[in-house]
Scaffold this motif. Structure first.
Motif, PDB file in Angstrom:
ATOM      1  N   CYS A 146      29.400  14.243  19.920  1.00  0.00           N
ATOM      2  CA  CYS A 146      28.922  13.177  19.047  1.00  0.00           C
ATOM      3  C   CYS A 146      27.524  12.820  19.544  1.00  0.00           C
ATOM      4  O   CYS A 146      27.354  12.487  20.724  1.00  0.00           O
ATOM      5  CB  CYS A 146      29.867  11.979  19.150  1.00  0.00           C
ATOM      6  SG  CYS A 146      29.384  10.592  18.116  1.00  0.00           S
ATOM      7  N   ASN A 147      26.530  12.930  18.694  1.00  0.00           N
ATOM      8  CA  ASN A 147      25.153  12.692  19.127  1.00  0.00           C
ATOM      9  C   ASN A 147      24.434  11.761  18.159  1.00  0.00           C
ATOM     10  O   ASN A 147      24.552  11.899  16.944  1.00  0.00           O
ATOM     11  CB  ASN A 147      24.391  14.016  19.225  1.00  0.00           C
ATOM     12  CG  ASN A 147      23.049  13.839  19.900  1.00  0.00           C
ATOM     13  OD1 ASN A 147      22.992  13.431  21.041  1.00  0.00           O
ATOM     14  ND2 ASN A 147      21.986  14.146  19.194  1.00  0.00           N
ATOM     15  N   LEU A 148      23.685  10.814  18.732  1.00  0.00           N
ATOM     16  CA  LEU A 148      22.876   9.902  17.949  1.00  0.00           C
ATOM     17  C   LEU A 148      21.530   9.770  18.656  1.00  0.00           C
ATOM     18  O   LEU A 148      21.463   9.349  19.804  1.00  0.00           O
ATOM     19  CB  LEU A 148      23.549   8.531  17.836  1.00  0.00           C
ATOM     20  CG  LEU A 148      22.821   7.548  16.925  1.00  0.00           C
ATOM     21  CD1 LEU A 148      23.819   6.831  16.029  1.00  0.00           C
ATOM     22  CD2 LEU A 148      22.028   6.562  17.721  1.00  0.00           C
ATOM     23  N   GLY A 149      20.456  10.203  18.001  1.00  0.00           N
ATOM     24  CA  GLY A 149      19.127  10.093  18.581  1.00  0.00           C
ATOM     25  C   GLY A 149      18.597  11.417  19.083  1.00  0.00           C
ATOM     26  O   GLY A 149      18.963  12.472  18.604  1.00  0.00           O
ATOM     27  N   ASP A 150      17.714  11.323  20.095  1.00  0.00           N
ATOM     28  CA  ASP A 150      17.055  12.534  20.576  1.00  0.00           C
ATOM     29  C   ASP A 150      17.569  13.046  21.910  1.00  0.00           C
ATOM     30  O   ASP A 150      17.000  13.960  22.489  1.00  0.00           O
ATOM     31  CB  ASP A 150      15.535  12.357  20.611  1.00  0.00           C
ATOM     32  CG  ASP A 150      15.089  11.202  21.489  1.00  0.00           C
ATOM     33  OD1 ASP A 150      15.946  10.507  22.073  1.00  0.00           O
ATOM     34  OD2 ASP A 150      13.865  10.995  21.592  1.00  0.00           O
ATOM     35  N   SER A 151      18.645  12.482  22.418  1.00  0.00           N
ATOM     36  CA  SER A 151      19.376  13.148  23.492  1.00  0.00           C
ATOM     37  C   SER A 151      20.156  14.262  22.808  1.00  0.00           C
ATOM     38  O   SER A 151      20.170  14.350  21.581  1.00  0.00           O
ATOM     39  CB  SER A 151      20.329  12.178  24.184  1.00  0.00           C
ATOM     40  OG  SER A 151      19.602  11.166  24.844  1.00  0.00           O
ATOM     41  N   GLY A 152      20.818  15.110  23.562  1.00  0.00           N
ATOM     42  CA  GLY A 152      21.569  16.154  22.886  1.00  0.00           C
ATOM     43  C   GLY A 152      22.295  17.069  23.840  1.00  0.00           C
ATOM     44  O   GLY A 152      22.370  16.814  25.043  1.00  0.00           O
ATOM     45  N   PHE A 153      22.838  18.144  23.271  1.00  0.00           N
ATOM     46  CA  PHE A 153      23.566  19.105  24.088  1.00  0.00           C
ATOM     47  C   PHE A 153      23.476  20.491  23.487  1.00  0.00           C
ATOM     48  O   PHE A 153      23.169  20.660  22.303  1.00  0.00           O
ATOM     49  CB  PHE A 153      25.029  18.678  24.259  1.00  0.00           C
ATOM     50  CG  PHE A 153      25.858  18.760  23.008  1.00  0.00           C
ATOM     51  CD1 PHE A 153      26.640  19.873  22.747  1.00  0.00           C
ATOM     52  CD2 PHE A 153      25.862  17.716  22.099  1.00  0.00           C
ATOM     53  CE1 PHE A 153      27.409  19.950  21.597  1.00  0.00           C
ATOM     54  CE2 PHE A 153      26.637  17.772  20.952  1.00  0.00           C
ATOM     55  CZ  PHE A 153      27.411  18.900  20.696  1.00  0.00           C
TER      56      PHE A 153
END
Length: 172
Positions: A30-37
């Motif tokens: 689950c990702n929101l914004g400019d962090s990530g995986f």
């Protein structure tokens, strides 16, 4: 993410958010914004979360004064987990300063050398930090700035840099 957002209502500030878990042989993100995986299988990136930005360098965020909610603004990901898969989570300080190819190349070299996941995370963070402090290197951030018409031609982005690496293993 919903739970954290609801319970942080008395805290001042905003944040991007990225959560990844292993549930019933599924890697769920689950990702929101400019962090990530990214998920790496057999030395290749098989999935990368997409960053979410309102405009250049203005990521989606949850928190004080934000009308964004995880339930409506976050992107969900699911991928079948296989033994030996790796997941690299990173704040924008990782992905703004290192190209995916560079992350993958460094990662693969460290895996071949037998590095533990904590050491891989540390080395990737160090590499991103070094790039963030350089005014001469080409980075994903400088590429994006140029694409958005800014005069930043080269250089890293000094920012928070968080990296977590996990590996899927079969429980005994």
């Amino acid at each position: 993410m919903d739970h954290a957002c609801q319970h942080a209502s008395e805290t001042t500030g905003t944040s991007t958010a990225c959560i990844v878990s292993l549930v019933d042989n599924q890697i769920m993100g689950c990702n929101l914004g400019d962090s990530g995986f990214i998920i790496i299988r057999n030395r290749e990136i098989i999935l990368k979360s997409e960053e979410q930005q309102m405009s250049f360098n203005q990521p989606y965020q949850i928190g004080t004064g934000s009308d964004m909610l995880p339930r409506t603004h976050a992107t969900l990901y699911t991928e079948q987990a296989l033994e030996g898969d790796y997941v690299i989570l990173g704040s924008d300080g990782l992905f703004d300063n290192l190209y995916l190819k560079k992350i993958l190349d460094k990662f693969n070299k460290m895996v071949i050398k037998g590095f533990e996941v904590s050491k891989i995370a540390q080395k990737l963070a160090q590499q991103a930090y070094t790039k963030s402090r350089s005014m001469r290197v080409k980075t994903p951030f400088s590429d994006s700035a140029k694409k958005h018409g800014l005069k930043i031609i080269r250089g890293g982005k000094m920012d928070d840099i968080t990296v977590v690496v996990g590996r899927v293993v079969v429980a005994e």
